[in-house]
Design a protein around this motif. Structure first.
Motif, mmCIF file in Angstrom:
data_model
loop_
_atom_site.group_PDB
_atom_site.id
_atom_site.type_symbol
_atom_site.label_atom_id
_atom_site.label_comp_id
_atom_site.label_asym_id
_atom_site.label_seq_id
_atom_site.Cartn_x
_atom_site.Cartn_y
_atom_site.Cartn_z
ATOM 1 N N LYS A 102 14.631 18.828 85.569
ATOM 2 C CA LYS A 102 13.584 18.237 84.731
ATOM 3 C C LYS A 102 14.185 17.169 83.825
ATOM 4 O O LYS A 102 15.347 17.268 83.431
ATOM 5 C CB LYS A 102 12.903 19.320 83.901
ATOM 6 N N PRO A 103 13.403 16.166 83.477
ATOM 7 C CA PRO A 103 13.927 15.122 82.584
ATOM 8 C C PRO A 103 14.194 15.673 81.193
ATOM 9 O O PRO A 103 13.528 16.585 80.724
ATOM 10 C CB PRO A 103 12.793 14.081 82.559
ATOM 11 N N MET A 104 15.195 15.102 80.542
ATOM 12 C CA MET A 104 15.529 15.497 79.176
ATOM 13 C C MET A 104 14.348 15.188 78.261
ATOM 14 O O MET A 104 13.695 14.152 78.378
ATOM 15 C CB MET A 104 16.761 14.709 78.718
ATOM 16 N N ARG A 105 14.041 16.120 77.353
ATOM 17 C CA ARG A 105 12.907 15.924 76.454
ATOM 18 C C ARG A 105 13.175 16.654 75.142
ATOM 19 O O ARG A 105 14.193 17.321 74.989
ATOM 20 C CB ARG A 105 11.617 16.437 77.091
ATOM 21 N N TYR A 106 12.228 16.542 74.227
ATOM 22 C CA TYR A 106 12.359 17.172 72.910
ATOM 23 C C TYR A 106 12.642 18.663 73.029
ATOM 24 O O TYR A 106 13.504 19.217 72.352
ATOM 25 C CB TYR A 106 11.072 16.957 72.103
ATOM 26 N N LYS A 107 11.912 19.372 73.904
ATOM 27 C CA LYS A 107 12.005 20.830 73.990
ATOM 28 C C LYS A 107 13.196 21.342 74.780
ATOM 29 O O LYS A 107 13.395 22.559 74.892
ATOM 30 C CB LYS A 107 10.716 21.400 74.608
ATOM 31 N N THR A 108 13.992 20.470 75.348
ATOM 32 C CA THR A 108 15.095 20.909 76.205
ATOM 33 C C THR A 108 16.194 21.614 75.405
ATOM 34 O O THR A 108 16.721 21.072 74.433
ATOM 35 C CB THR A 108 15.714 19.724 76.957
ATOM 36 N N LEU A 109 16.508 22.827 75.837
ATOM 37 C CA LEU A 109 17.638 23.582 75.302
ATOM 38 C C LEU A 109 18.649 23.795 76.421
ATOM 39 O O LEU A 109 18.298 23.734 77.599
ATOM 40 C CB LEU A 109 17.183 24.957 74.803
ATOM 41 N N ALA A 110 19.888 24.059 76.037
ATOM 42 C CA ALA A 110 20.909 24.447 77.011
ATOM 43 C C ALA A 110 21.550 25.735 76.533
ATOM 44 O O ALA A 110 21.730 25.944 75.335
ATOM 45 C CB ALA A 110 21.955 23.347 77.159
ATOM 46 N N SER A 111 21.853 26.602 77.471
ATOM 47 C CA SER A 111 22.543 27.851 77.158
ATOM 48 C C SER A 111 23.416 28.251 78.341
ATOM 49 O O SER A 111 23.016 28.068 79.490
ATOM 50 C CB SER A 111 21.537 28.966 76.871
ATOM 51 N N PRO A 112 24.598 28.791 78.061
ATOM 52 C CA PRO A 112 25.429 29.251 79.174
ATOM 53 C C PRO A 112 24.997 30.618 79.701
ATOM 54 O O PRO A 112 25.428 31.022 80.775
ATOM 55 C CB PRO A 112 26.826 29.326 78.545
ATOM 56 N N TYR A 113 24.154 31.349 78.964
ATOM 57 C CA TYR A 113 23.848 32.741 79.301
ATOM 58 C C TYR A 113 22.388 33.025 79.619
ATOM 59 O O TYR A 113 22.083 33.999 80.310
ATOM 60 C CB TYR A 113 24.278 33.654 78.147
#
Length: 199
Positions: A102-113
């Motif tokens: 998905k394209p990067m946006r305001y709601k985008t989070l990243a997590s390793p877990y």
């Protein structure tokens, strides 16, 4: 989730009040009339439904609604309690592509877990927003270098909205609202227990 649980509990409390009122009305409806009242004819008495029976029907309906509201509240509270929450270090990022596609946006989070698609409420100094895990990160070395493991990457737009600075590192409160069904990057490492709500 907790909001829904509070709403269900409020409904249950309202039902309790209604049940109590219905019981009082039922009792009042069977109080004998004062002797001065003229007696009703047999035909009039037969045509009028017994007030106590009508109140009993209403009371049964309200009791069923009350029990259903209690069951819903219990399930919501239990589910909310089983989802991870706590305090984490949050960093910020902005990538052209994400692991979810998905394209990067305001709601985008990243997590390793956390699985892709997981919804998380992020709170910083009383201000909250909800994001969705759509990418993996931070890397293990980045997670481990902070006093509290950095298990969350916020989009720069979200970080700017919460803190006023796009590129930032802060302590935030997180609350997983709903598990995603996508892939997971790692199932162990620094901060894994924190991410899973294990103290």
């Amino acid at each position: 989730m907790r909001k829904r649980a509070r709403q269900a509990i409020t409904m249950a409390m309202t039902a309790t009040t209604l049940v109590s009122g219905a019981a009082t009305a039922a009792q009042a409806s069977v109080i004998p009339q004062a002797p001065s009242s003229p007696p009703l004819s047999r035909a009039t008495t037969a045509a009028r439904p017994a007030p106590a029976d009508a109140a009993s029907l209403d009371l049964a309906s309200l009791t069923a609604a009350f029990n259903a509201a209690l069951r819903t509240a219990y399930k919501d509270v239990k589910k909310a309690a089983s989802l991870p929450s706590g305090v984490s270090t949050a960093t910020s990022f902005w990538d052209a592509e994400t692991a979810s596609g998905k394209p990067m946006r305001y709601k985008t989070l990243a997590s390793p877990y956390w699985p892709l698609g997981t919804e998380v409420r992020i709170t910083y100094k009383g201000k909250s927003t909800i994001g969705v895990v759509e990418d993996f990160g931070p890397a293990e070395w980045a997670v481990a270098q902070h006093d509290i493991p950095a298990i969350i990457d916020l989009s720069e737009k979200m970080m700017a909205d919460l803190t006023g600075v796009a590129s930032n590192t802060v302590h935030v409160r997180f609350q997983v609202l709903k598990w995603g069904k996508g892939g997971v990057y790692r199932r162990s490492g620094t901060g894994y227990d924190l991410a899973m709500g294990r103290r």
